[in-house]
Design an enzyme around this catalytic site. Structure first.
Site, short mmCIF file in Angstrom:
data_model
loop_
_atom_site.label_atom_id
_atom_site.label_comp_id
_atom_site.label_asym_id
_atom_site.label_seq_id
_atom_site.Cartn_x
_atom_site.Cartn_y
_atom_site.Cartn_z
N ASP A 59 0.82 -1.21 0.00
CA ASP A 59 0.00 0.00 0.00
C ASP A 59 0.86 1.27 0.00
OD1 ASP A 59 -2.68 1.19 0.45
OD2 ASP A 59 -1.74 1.89 2.30
N GLU A 87 1.04 -0.43 -5.06
CA GLU A 87 -0.04 0.53 -5.20
C GLU A 87 0.62 1.91 -5.25
OE1 GLU A 87 -3.42 3.21 -3.68
OE2 GLU A 87 -1.77 2.60 -2.41
C1 GLC Z 1 -4.01 3.51 -0.26
C2 GLC Z 1 -5.40 2.94 -0.12
C3 GLC Z 1 -6.32 4.04 0.35
C4 GLC Z 1 -5.82 4.56 1.67
C5 GLC Z 1 -4.35 4.98 1.58
C6 GLC Z 1 -3.76 5.17 2.94
O1 GLC Z 1 -3.93 4.47 -1.22
O2 GLC Z 1 -5.83 2.41 -1.33
O3 GLC Z 1 -7.65 3.58 0.45
O4 GLC Z 1 -6.59 5.65 2.07
O5 GLC Z 1 -3.56 3.98 0.98
O6 GLC Z 1 -3.52 3.95 3.56
#
Ligand code: GLC
Length: 712
Positions: A262, A304
């Site tokens: 993430d 991500e």
């Molecule tokens: C990522 C997740 C998102 C979250 C962020 C902080 O981007 O997809 O939903 O708010 O991380 O953890």
């Protein structure tokens, strides 16, 4: 140092250890042998603990290194609580997912999280414990085992950028203890935070402004990029590297196949920068990848990184480490440019941006998606916009306004998310159904608009199922979840409108997929059919060559795939009008008469010089045309009104005819209560277009102004 590793691993480690050590020393120039020994101990511990059954899977995958490039993988993602309530109950839905063609499930954050506001679970309290509200670690392991038996795989989030304020490490800091004090970025006054703030953007300016949060308990400031309860981990500390390695390997040992890393762009901070996409963030992932390959080589990393097109690619490994960081990355560039293209009914920017992207490493792939749980940000670069004669800001503004229904021709019903008050640009929230115009068409009960919306759905998914990568269907899209406002009643969610498109799975609505003619049935079948067809087409394997083809007609997107001398061509019409493209514009393969549209599985003929695409039409054309397909006599009902004494005939249109062939002219006959009819012989799957002509005796009274199409 290597001799401290378990004997079994020493040989394998030799291959990459010098590289690993080099990266480790680059990141941690102040580290000592003790730090590295601690890392080795973590590796040893988790290697010994890894179950034999998982080691067997590892071995199979090591022998088939690019297993994730197979076109058979089709993904979905959901929050367990909203989908089935708990982990055990997911087992009861595996058949539903199978019917849809899904064999890769991303379970959104399911580890123990803080109470109250928790950013959808992205505020972890304990990385080693499944959220008791969802079940237990055993439940997760059982589910994984069951899925593996069915050749299904599972991804879970590894929220590596931050922990919840309620995590043990943070709590210890709040108690004023020193043990974990360097695990986070903590400042005794605003001096350094203020210096950082000069160049730091804000991720959630509306509900979490600033990047630092004051903690009265200790009278200090803590780095919190996201919400004030999400404390950024300090990866410049060797102890954090090792601690998070332990958490990562613990999760890998539960049996998950993919760790979704993430918010990786934020992992490394440097004064004077925006603290995103730093080179060290990529190196950190490369270092972790080396180690996970040692302990759990069957486990993949998915990054991500929803950042600019060129930065996204860096997380697949860059700067000499191509293919050595994450195997999979979110293709946000394709996602947001598709939305742009369909809004303006033009693919120029889409294909220009895609054509400028560097090739991704051969062993990497994308997650191709239309929607996910997050907002859509308009990652359209000024340069790419300028290359197609547009202004970046205006283009992004157009997208924000189009998708929030603020433009006269917009059918979308999304909402602004974190709108920039200075320049008006905004990320947006909203379900797929709301963004493609389905929601509005249903509310306004406009049949024709429903039809257009479903075609947009088919078009967008038809593209993500075609392009290099693993297609991901956001759970609930397959039955047309609309925007949902339940979140407004929940104190912990009401400020964050991303919950609009994170509703509880509506299983009653899902039942309607079985009833022919319902919206749910149509959408579900679109996905199930694309999944079925994709799995059979070797051209859609991740190893296939993918070439963008530039057509004169900007409204049509064209991509060619080649593998082992087999071709497949995507043609996608982004406009709500019929489009023609000249065969001459497309590679040799297409300059033939007869194709098979692999999506519909039927023959399709374009005998003339052009190929015709209906509004939002999409084809996956191959040369598997089946010449055995017979002609059939079709009866057409001609939409023309006449006065007594007038007669009607139709003339076949030149554009659908082979070169040199004369148009057919066919007389129509009148049938009471029905209208003017004509019988015409056509090959099944061919395209036919015509104009009608009204006659009175020998006198031509009127010719239809528009051409009518008759796809058989
Ligand atoms: C990522 C997740 C998102 C979250 C962020 C902080 O981007 O997809 O939903 O708010 O991380 O953890």
């Amino acid at each position: 140092m290597l001799d401290k590793l378990i004997f079994d691993l020493q040989e394998k480690a030799k291959e990459f250890w010098p590289d690993f050590q080099y990266i480790y020393k680059t990141l941690y120039s102040n580290s000592t042998d003790k730090d590295l020994i601690a890392v080795i101990e973590t590796i040893n511990l988790f290697y010994v603990e890894r179950k034999t059954s998982l080691k067997q899977i590892d071995e199979i995958r090591v022998n088939n290194k690019n297993w994730h490039l197979d076109q058979k993988w089709i993904a979905t993602m959901f929050y367990t609580d909203l989908y089935t309530g708990n982990i055990k109950a997911i087992e009861n839905r595996l058949d539903y997912l199978k019917d849809l063609g899904i064999n890769y499930i991303h379970l959104m954050p399911l580890l123990e999280t803080r109470e109250g506001q928790a950013d959808g679970g992205y505020a972890i309290k304990d990385f080693r414990r499944v959220n008791p509200k969802l079940g237990s670690n055993e439940d997760l392991m059982n589910l994984i085992e069951k899925m593996h038996e069915e050749d299904q795989i599972i991804a879970i989030d590894f929220v590596m950028n931050h922990t919840a304020k309620e995590h043990n490490w943070a709590q210890s800091v709040l108690r004023g203890e020193s043990q974990y004090a360097n695990y986070y970025y903590i400042f005794s006054d605003r001096n350094i935070p203020d210096q950082f703030e000069k160049t730091l953007p804000e991720v959630f300016p509306d509900f979490a402004p600033g990047n630092f949060t004051y903690q009265p308990e200790i009278n200090k400031w803590v780095w919190t990029t996201f919400n004030d309860y999400q404390w950024d981990l300090n990866y410049s500390e060797p102890a954090v590297f090792n601690a998070m390695l332990g958490e990562m390997l613990f999760l890998a040992n539960l049996g998950v196949d993919i760790l979704r890393l993430d918010a990786v762009p934020f992992l490394w901070k440097k004064l004077g920068t925006n603290c995103q996409n730093q080179e060290e963030a990529v190196l950190l992932l490369v270092a972790y990848k080396y180690l996970i390959n040692l302990v759990a080589p069957g486990v993949l990393f998915k990054s991500e990184a929803i950042v600019s097109p060129n930065d996204i690619i860096r997380y697949l490994g860059s700067g000499g480490y191509e293919g050595k960081a994450c195997e999979i990355g979110y293709n946000a560039t394709l996602m947001n440019h598709l939305w742009h293209a369909i809004a303006c009914e033009n693919t120029h920017l889409l294909r220009t941006t895609l054509s400028k992207l560097p090739k991704i490493p051969a062993s990497s792939t994308w997650i191709n998606y239309i929607r996910c749980h997050d907002d859509i940000g308009w990652g359209i670069s000024d340069q790419n916009a300028a290359d197609v004669g547009q202004n970046g800001h205006e283009t992004r503004l157009f997208c924000s306004n189009f998708y929030t229904g603020n433009l006269p021709n917009s059918y979308a019903q999304g909402y602004f998310f974190q709108k920039d008050k200075m320049n008006g640009e905004s990320r947006i929230s909203g379900s797929t159904a709301a963004l493609i115009g389905l929601q509005r068409a249903l509310i306004e009960n406009k049949k024709e608009e429903v039809f257009f919306a479903i075609n947009r759905f088919r078009l967008l998914h038809g593209i993500i199922f075609f392009m290099k990568g693993i297609p991901l269907v956001y759970a609930g899209d397959e039955i047309g979840h609309l925007n949902n406002f339940d979140y407004l009643k929940d104190e912990t969610k009401k400020e964050d409108n991303r919950w609009l498109h994170r509703p509880k799975m509506d299983w009653d609505k899902a039942e309607l997929r079985l009833k022919s003619g319902t919206i749910e049935n149509m959408l579900f079948n679109v996905i199930a059919n694309l999944a079925k067809k994709r799995k059979k087409l070797s051209c859609l394997h991740g190893n296939a060559e993918e070439n963008l083809i530039i057509l004169k007609n900007d409204k049509v997107f064209c991509v060619k795939k080649i593998i082992n001398n087999k071709n497949l061509v995507l043609l996608a019409n982004f406009s709500r009008e019929y489009q023609w493209i000249e065969k001459i514009d497309i590679p040799i393969f297409i300059q033939i008469l007869n194709y098979k549209d692999e999506i519909n599985g039927c023959n399709i003929s374009f005998p003339g010089d052009s190929i015709i695409l209906p509004p939002y039409g999409i084809y996956w054309l191959s040369d598997n045309y089946d010449f055995k397909v017979e002609s059939k006599i079709y009866t057409l009902n001609i939409d023309v009104s006449t006065f007594p004494g007038e007669s009607v005939y139709i003339i076949e249109n030149n554009l659908t005819l082979p070169r040199g062939e004369k148009p057919r002219q066919l007389s129509c006959y009148w049938k009471d209560g029905v209208g003017w009819l004509v019988e015409i012989e056509q090959k099944k799957g061919s395209f036919f277009s015509y104009n009608w002509v009204k006659m009175y005796g020998n006198e031509k009274i009127e010719v239809s102004k528009i051409q009518f199409f008759f796809p058989t």
